[in-house]
Structures are given as structure tokens and as C-alpha cells.
Scaffold this motif. Structure first.
Motif, PDB file in Angstrom:
ATOM      1  N   LEU A 122     -33.202 -51.560  59.125  1.00  0.00           N
ATOM      2  CA  LEU A 122     -32.910 -50.972  60.248  1.00  0.00           C
ATOM      3  C   LEU A 122     -31.699 -51.063  61.062  1.00  0.00           C
ATOM      4  O   LEU A 122     -31.214 -50.031  61.656  1.00  0.00           O
ATOM      5  CB  LEU A 122     -34.056 -52.030  61.439  1.00  0.00           C
ATOM      6  CG  LEU A 122     -34.698 -51.100  62.522  1.00  0.00           C
ATOM      7  CD1 LEU A 122     -35.415 -49.874  61.881  1.00  0.00           C
ATOM      8  CD2 LEU A 122     -35.755 -52.004  63.216  1.00  0.00           C
ATOM      9  N   GLU A 149     -29.924 -48.510  59.132  1.00  0.00           N
ATOM     10  CA  GLU A 149     -30.017 -47.154  59.455  1.00  0.00           C
ATOM     11  C   GLU A 149     -29.425 -46.841  60.983  1.00  0.00           C
ATOM     12  O   GLU A 149     -29.005 -45.737  61.261  1.00  0.00           O
ATOM     13  CB  GLU A 149     -31.689 -46.985  59.760  1.00  0.00           C
ATOM     14  CG  GLU A 149     -32.239 -47.172  58.455  1.00  0.00           C
ATOM     15  CD  GLU A 149     -32.289 -45.894  57.628  1.00  0.00           C
ATOM     16  OE1 GLU A 149     -31.901 -44.582  58.121  1.00  0.00           O
ATOM     17  OE2 GLU A 149     -32.326 -46.276  56.149  1.00  0.00           O
ATOM     18  N   LYS A 169     -25.891 -45.475  60.600  1.00  0.00           N
ATOM     19  CA  LYS A 169     -25.728 -43.993  59.909  1.00  0.00           C
ATOM     20  C   LYS A 169     -25.261 -43.345  60.738  1.00  0.00           C
ATOM     21  O   LYS A 169     -24.590 -42.210  60.813  1.00  0.00           O
ATOM     22  CB  LYS A 169     -26.835 -44.016  59.366  1.00  0.00           C
ATOM     23  CG  LYS A 169     -27.308 -44.261  57.978  1.00  0.00           C
ATOM     24  CD  LYS A 169     -28.537 -43.373  57.204  1.00  0.00           C
ATOM     25  CE  LYS A 169     -28.846 -44.493  56.074  1.00  0.00           C
ATOM     26  NZ  LYS A 169     -30.101 -43.819  55.514  1.00  0.00           N
ATOM     27  N   ASP A 170     -25.732 -43.471  61.979  1.00  0.00           N
ATOM     28  CA  ASP A 170     -25.267 -42.561  63.177  1.00  0.00           C
ATOM     29  C   ASP A 170     -24.094 -42.950  63.930  1.00  0.00           C
ATOM     30  O   ASP A 170     -23.477 -41.957  64.694  1.00  0.00           O
ATOM     31  CB  ASP A 170     -26.349 -42.655  64.524  1.00  0.00           C
ATOM     32  CG  ASP A 170     -27.849 -42.340  63.777  1.00  0.00           C
ATOM     33  OD1 ASP A 170     -27.862 -41.727  62.775  1.00  0.00           O
ATOM     34  OD2 ASP A 170     -28.875 -42.764  64.676  1.00  0.00           O
ATOM     35  N   MET A 175     -41.362 -54.895  63.403  1.00  0.00           N
ATOM     36  CA  MET A 175     -41.156 -54.193  62.299  1.00  0.00           C
ATOM     37  C   MET A 175     -42.174 -52.958  62.176  1.00  0.00           C
ATOM     38  O   MET A 175     -41.840 -51.858  62.186  1.00  0.00           O
ATOM     39  CB  MET A 175     -41.533 -54.712  61.045  1.00  0.00           C
ATOM     40  CG  MET A 175     -40.502 -56.155  60.545  1.00  0.00           C
ATOM     41  SD  MET A 175     -38.836 -55.151  60.392  1.00  0.00           S
ATOM     42  CE  MET A 175     -37.833 -55.502  61.850  1.00  0.00           C
ATOM     43  N   TYR A 213     -40.816 -49.011  62.663  1.00  0.00           N
ATOM     44  CA  TYR A 213     -40.679 -48.088  61.454  1.00  0.00           C
ATOM     45  C   TYR A 213     -41.697 -46.998  61.691  1.00  0.00           C
ATOM     46  O   TYR A 213     -41.430 -45.791  61.138  1.00  0.00           O
ATOM     47  CB  TYR A 213     -41.001 -49.019  60.135  1.00  0.00           C
ATOM     48  CG  TYR A 213     -39.627 -49.690  59.570  1.00  0.00           C
ATOM     49  CD1 TYR A 213     -38.787 -48.787  59.073  1.00  0.00           C
ATOM     50  CD2 TYR A 213     -39.445 -51.016  59.737  1.00  0.00           C
ATOM     51  CE1 TYR A 213     -37.651 -49.372  58.375  1.00  0.00           C
ATOM     52  CE2 TYR A 213     -38.256 -51.510  59.493  1.00  0.00           C
ATOM     53  CZ  TYR A 213     -37.340 -50.828  58.570  1.00  0.00           C
ATOM     54  OH  TYR A 213     -36.143 -51.448  58.366  1.00  0.00           O
ATOM     55  N   LEU A 265     -39.429 -44.698  63.293  1.00  0.00           N
ATOM     56  CA  LEU A 265     -38.576 -44.275  62.711  1.00  0.00           C
ATOM     57  C   LEU A 265     -39.010 -42.857  61.630  1.00  0.00           C
ATOM     58  O   LEU A 265     -38.346 -42.005  61.729  1.00  0.00           O
ATOM     59  CB  LEU A 265     -37.858 -45.246  61.898  1.00  0.00           C
ATOM     60  CG  LEU A 265     -36.450 -45.061  60.948  1.00  0.00           C
ATOM     61  CD1 LEU A 265     -35.433 -44.636  62.116  1.00  0.00           C
ATOM     62  CD2 LEU A 265     -36.021 -46.271  59.961  1.00  0.00           C
ATOM     63  N   ARG A 314     -37.570 -39.369  62.036  1.00  0.00           N
ATOM     64  CA  ARG A 314     -36.725 -38.742  60.936  1.00  0.00           C
ATOM     65  C   ARG A 314     -37.625 -37.486  60.298  1.00  0.00           C
ATOM     66  O   ARG A 314     -36.801 -36.706  59.632  1.00  0.00           O
ATOM     67  CB  ARG A 314     -36.587 -39.880  59.738  1.00  0.00           C
ATOM     68  CG  ARG A 314     -35.784 -40.986  60.020  1.00  0.00           C
ATOM     69  CD  ARG A 314     -34.314 -40.369  59.761  1.00  0.00           C
ATOM     70  NE  ARG A 314     -33.029 -41.154  60.694  1.00  0.00           N
ATOM     71  CZ  ARG A 314     -32.600 -42.350  60.026  1.00  0.00           C
ATOM     72  NH1 ARG A 314     -33.089 -42.837  58.850  1.00  0.00           N
ATOM     73  NH2 ARG A 314     -31.794 -43.011  60.769  1.00  0.00           N
TER      74      ARG A 314
END
Lengths: 155, 415
Positions: A22, A25, A28-29, B211, B215, B218, B222
Motif C-alpha cells: 500500500l 502504491e 507511485k503517484d 487491509m 484493497y 484500490l 485502479r
């Protein structure tokens, strides 16, 4: 401002692979991508800082992101080690944990943590937090490892 | 003269005989009287002796039948008298005890200290319990030790100071006491364990939950363009579920903290507590045009933070479950024998009395989530806090339609 310098080194001490990913991730931005080293427990963190095998080629990080709930050696123990050793005490340590316990917060600051942050449960809040961390500690703040001796000598 | 004597010898003789007879009769009478008196006296004495023997037997019987073992000892701690219970308790025949030192009944490990206690008692002889603050044990003939309680009474006799010891075997009582203590310890431990469990569980449950929701979110972010509406709906349900679980865990945590994070009781001004509550709830109160009335509330011994929590939960419930008219909430306090009784009355929708027990149970809800939000933690926390203070909480209808919540807090100022 760091455009022409080498990437900043961040040490992430985190045992949960989900959190590590996380964090990656979120980075990344980001505008400045720091070099991220990752260790998974407290013992490894201390070995890393002492440049013991297998970390003999590692240099001291510019910034440490430290979880509290770690196997083998807790985050509190790692923090205490960092802040009581001459060659590491100047490295800023950010506690990033899921614990909101008042005693954890107090203990961390008593051991000279540079800031204490609670992992948000919402994804966007987590991304915002990493972004803020990066903006502040890697962009706006002058870190001790960035001091350029030649600059200081200039009239 | 002689003539005169010779004149009436017979007459005289007769007279004398008469007199003697009379005297003899009198002596006999006296004798008889004396004998009768001696008889009487003897009978009386015999009666007295019998009486005294009877009393003595009675006394002996009393000493024998008191439910305590009784030992009399002299100034040199030699046993002068024992009753049958001593024989039963210690397994000795009384002949084996009379004349012996009382030390024969003291366990070896206490013998060294015994004389010093004896001396201190004889220096200031008064009726008292032996060994205040110490656990006392006596030793039987077979060498067993029994826990005992001993009362000491000094008695002045013609043979000098005697000490009367009354001994009670407290083996049974000790056993019960130990059992009770063990029970209490076990209860405290399991209570603590449960609170610890709730705390750790809720703390550790957060990690994996974070978590899941992170996720799933996410995934949604994405792959937004690749997902159809069904996929997005499903993800939304997962996110909602995770969020609700998060709230439940937080509530469980605050519930367990009532016990683990409670503070000591201090003088707490309840008027001030209500001021604080109204400040915390300012937006809710204003938005709902609620009226909160309270005055002259007392100062009590309490954990202020927790008392704020109780009133805040009760008042926000009263606002949340409002009827068609704007909420009017009244807080009162009444001093009763040994405690304060507080009440929070509203004009809301009321509660079915059938649910009187259920509403105080953690995570119990009487309405669907769509009707009223919340996890059902508020009243459970109230109950736990009130009980931690030694009080109780309940509710009753508040005419015409509303509810009145009442709770008590013991008045500790009088202690």
C-alpha cells in the motif's frame, strides 16, 4: 529542490506485506520517488542501521518510517535504539501504526519520535497521509543528511 | 426447825418428786427440741450439699457441653482442666493432659514463640482473642494441625491466676473462606481476561480489516474503467461492510475500556457535566431544536469522563428517537437513602417495556439500520459505567409517550 541530487533514502520498517505494498502504491503517484528500503522486523531494522550482514552495503537512511507492532523487537525498542545511539539519533523517525493507544503515543514521543501517525482505514486517507509525509519530510524539510559541506563554506 | 421438818416429810417429799418430775419432763422436752433441731439442720445441710453437688454437676455439664473446647491452665501454663471437646478435638484422654504444659497442643513451629506470648498475656491479663492478626493452629495427638480460634479469659482463683482458653476448630470455616476467596479471584481474573480479550481482539481485528477495505477500494480505483455496474455495486457492499465492522470494533473497544481505562472517583459537579455534554452535542441539539433542561444538580463522587459519557449517550438517544414534536429533555436528581437517583426524561417515541432487559445488552438494536443509525453500544456502555460506580440503570414510560431513563450512583460523600 532535489532534482539534481540523488534520490532520498527511506527505510520502511513494516511486517505486514499488505501495508508495504500500500505504501509503495501510494508512492507511485508521488513527484519525488524516494529510494525505499524495507525490513520486516525490529531486529532487521537495527542490523540495517548497524550495516550488519546482509546490509553491509546500505547507507544510513534520510528518514525512517517505523511500525510499532513488530515481531522480534517492537517498534518502541527500535526507536529507543535509534535515539540513544550517536550515529543514528539525528535521523527523523516517523511512527506509522494502527495503534491509537494513548500510552503508545506518549511513549513514542518520550523516546523522541519525530511524529506519530495512525494508519487510516480508508484508502484515500492513507494515500493522502503518505503524500503529506512525502511533501513535508522529503520536500519542505531540511534533513541533516542533506547538509552540503561545500555550500556551508561559501561566503 | 427439826420439828418442823419432821412434821411434814412426806408432803415435802411428794412436792420434791413433783418438782423433779416436772424438771425431768422439761429436760426431756428440751432434749427432744434439740434433737429435732439437729435433725432439721442436718437435713438442711444435706439438702444444701445435694444442691451444691447438683450445681457442680450442672456446671461440669455446662463446661462439658459448650460447643468449644475449654482448657484451664495455671500460671505455669500447666493444664488444670479440660472438657470432652478437648479430648475429641485433640485426640488425648484428659488424664494425658491434666498437669501437662499447654505447649503439648501447640505445633512445633510455633512453640518457640509461644512463651513470649504467654508472658505478655500474664502481664496484662484481660479477656481477648488470642493471636490477633495471626493464623492460629493447634496440634493434635496424631500430629495433625488444625486451624483454630482461641479466646483467653483470666480467672482469679484461690490457687492463683488461671487462664481459661476457649478453642474453636475453624477448619470448615477456613475451607469455605478459601473457596469464596478462590471464587472471587477466579471471577476477577476471568473478568479481566474478558476485558483484555475484547481490547486485544478489537485492536488486532483492525489490521486485517484495514487491509480488506483498502484493497477493495484500490481495486475499485485502479480498475474503475474495466468494471461494470454489478462489480462496482459488489465492491460497494464490501466497502460498507468493512466500514460497519470498523465501527463495531471501535465500539467494542470503547466498551472494554470502561473497565480497563476507568479512572478513580473524584468529586464531580453534575451541573458542570451537563454543561459539557451540551457543548459536545451543540450541533445535534441546534439541528433538532431540542430543549435540554437541568438545574441544581449535585456534586457526587464519580469518574467525570464516564459520567459525561452516560449523559451524552442518554441525551443523544433522546434526541435521536424523537417523536413528531421537537425534543424536550429534562434531567433531574433526587437524593435517596445512601444514593443519588438521576433521571433523563424525554418526549420521544417511547420504548416497548418488553425490551427492558434487551436494550442494555451490547449490539442489541430495536430498529433497522435504515430507520435509525448506530450499533447498539450506547446503553450497554451506560450500564457498564453505572455498574462500575455501584449503581443501576433502568427505564420507565414518561407520559404521555416518552421515556424516562433512571440511574443511581451511591452517595460516597457520607462515607
Amino acid at each position: 529542490m532535489n532534482a539534481n541530487t540523488t534520490a532520498l533514502q527511506v527505510l520502511l520498517v513494516e511486517d505486514n506485506p499488505g501495508d508495504v505494498r500500500l505504501f509503495q502504491e501510494a508512492l507511485k503517484d508521488s513527484t519525488v520517488t524516494p529510494h525505499l528500503d524495507i525490513v520486516h522486523n525490529g531486529e532487521q531494522a537495527i542490523q540495517f542501521l548497524k550495516q550488519e550482514t546482509p546490509f553491509e552495503n546500505k547507507t544510513h537512511p534520510d528518514l525512517i518510517i517505523l511500525d510499532l507492532n513488530l515481531p522480534r523487537k517492537s517498534g518502541h525498542e527500535v526507536l529507543e535504539h535509534i535515539k540513544t545511539h550517536q550515529h543514528t539519533l539525528q535521523i527523523p523517525v516517523i511512527i506509522l501504526t494502527s495503534s491509537q493507544a494513548p500510552e503508545d503515543i506518549q511513549k513514542a514521543y518520550q523516546n523522541h519520535a519525530n511524529s506519530y501517525m495512525v494508519k487510516p482505514s480508508q484508502l484515500n486517507d492513507f494515500f493522502d497521509l503518505v503524500n503529506t509525509l512525502e511533501q513535508f519530510w522529503l520536500n519542505q524539510v531540511q534533513l541533516p543528511t542533506q547538509i552540503n559541506p561545500r555550500k556551508a563554506d561559501e561566503p | 426447825m427439826s420439828q418442823k421438818r419432821s412434821l411434814r416429810p412426806l408432803e415435802e417429799l411428794e412436792k420434791e418428786i413433783e418438782q423433779r418430775k416436772k424438771a425431768e419432763a422439761e429436760i426431756r422436752k428440751l432434749n427432744e427440741e434439740l434433737e429435732r433441731r439437729v435433725h432439721e439442720r442436718t437435713a438442711e445441710l444435706e439438702k444444701q450439699i445435694v444442691e451444691r453437688q447438683k450445681t457442680e454437676t450442672q456446671l461440669r455439664q455446662v463446661i462439658e457441653s459448650v460447643p468449644n473446647a475449654i482448657i484451664m491452665s495455671d500460671e505455669n501454663s500447666h493444664i488444670t482442666l479440660v472438657n470432652s471437646l478437648v479430648e475429641q478435638m485433640f485426640g488425648y484422654h484428659r488424664d494425658e493432659l491434666i498437669g501437662q504444659s499447654v505447649d503439648i497442643l501447640v505445633p512445633n513451629r510455633f512453640r518457640a514463640n509461644h512463651p513470649q506470648y504467654q508472658i505478655s498475656f500474664l502481664h496484662a491479663p484481660q479477656t481477648r482473642a488470642m493471636g490477633a492478626g495471626r493464623d492460629l493452629y493447634a496440634r493434635t495427638k496424631s500430629g495433625n494441625e488444625i486451624p483454630v480460634e482461641i479466646g483467653l479469659n483470666p480467672i482469679q482463683t484461690s490457687q492463683g491466676l488461671q487462664v481459661l482458653s476457649a478453642i474453636v476448630d475453624i477448619t470448615e470455616r477456613k475451607k469455605i473462606e478459601e473457596k469464596l476467596e478462590a471464587h472471587a479471584r477466579e471471577l476477577a481474573r476471568s473478568n479481566e481476561e474478558l476485558e483484555q480479550f475484547a481490547y486485544v481482539a478489537s485492536h488486532d481485528l483492525r489490521e486485517p480489516l484495514r487491509m480488506i477495505s483498502s484493497y477493495v477500494q484500490l481495486l475499485e480505483q485502479r480498475y474503475h474503467n474495466q468494471l461494470d455496474q454489478d462489480a462496482k455495486d459488489f465492491i460497494q457492499f464490501a466497502v460498507d461492510g468493512a466500514e460497519r465492522l470498523q465501527t463495531l470494533i471501535n465500539d467494542l473497544l470503547s466498551f472494554s475500556r470502561v473497565g480497563t481505562r476507568g479512572k478513580p472517583f473524584h468529586p464531580t459537579n453534575v451541573q458542570h457535566v451537563l454543561d459539557q455534554v451540551c457543548k459536545h452535542l451543540k450541533f445535534v441539539i441546534d439541528d433538532n431544536k431540542a430543549q435540554i433542561k437541568y438545574q441544581n444538580l449535585p456534586t457526587i463522587m464519580a469518574d467525570e469522563t464516564q459520567l459525561i459519557q452516560v449523559f451524552q449517550n442518554l441525551i443523544s438517544n433522546a434526541i435521536k428517537f424523537q417523536s413528531s414534536v421537537s425534543p424536550k429533555i429534562q434531567i433531574d436528581a433526587q437524593q435517596q437513602q445512601g444514593y443519588w437517583q438521576f433521571s433523563v426524561s424525554d418526549n420521544g417515541i417511547g420504548i416497548d417495556p418488553n425490551f427492558s432487559e434487551r436494550i442494555f445488552v451490547i449490539f442489541q438494536r430495536l430498529h433497522t439500520r435504515e430507520e435509525y443509525s448506530g450499533t447498539g453500544i450506547g446503553l450497554a456502555v451506560c450500564k457498564k459505567i453505572v455498574e462500575r460506580h455501584g449503581g443501576r440503570i433502568w427505564f420507565e414510560p414518561s407520559p404521555p409517550h416518552g421515556t424516562r431513563f433512571l440511574f443511581t450512583i451511591p452517595d460516597r460523600s457520607v462515607l
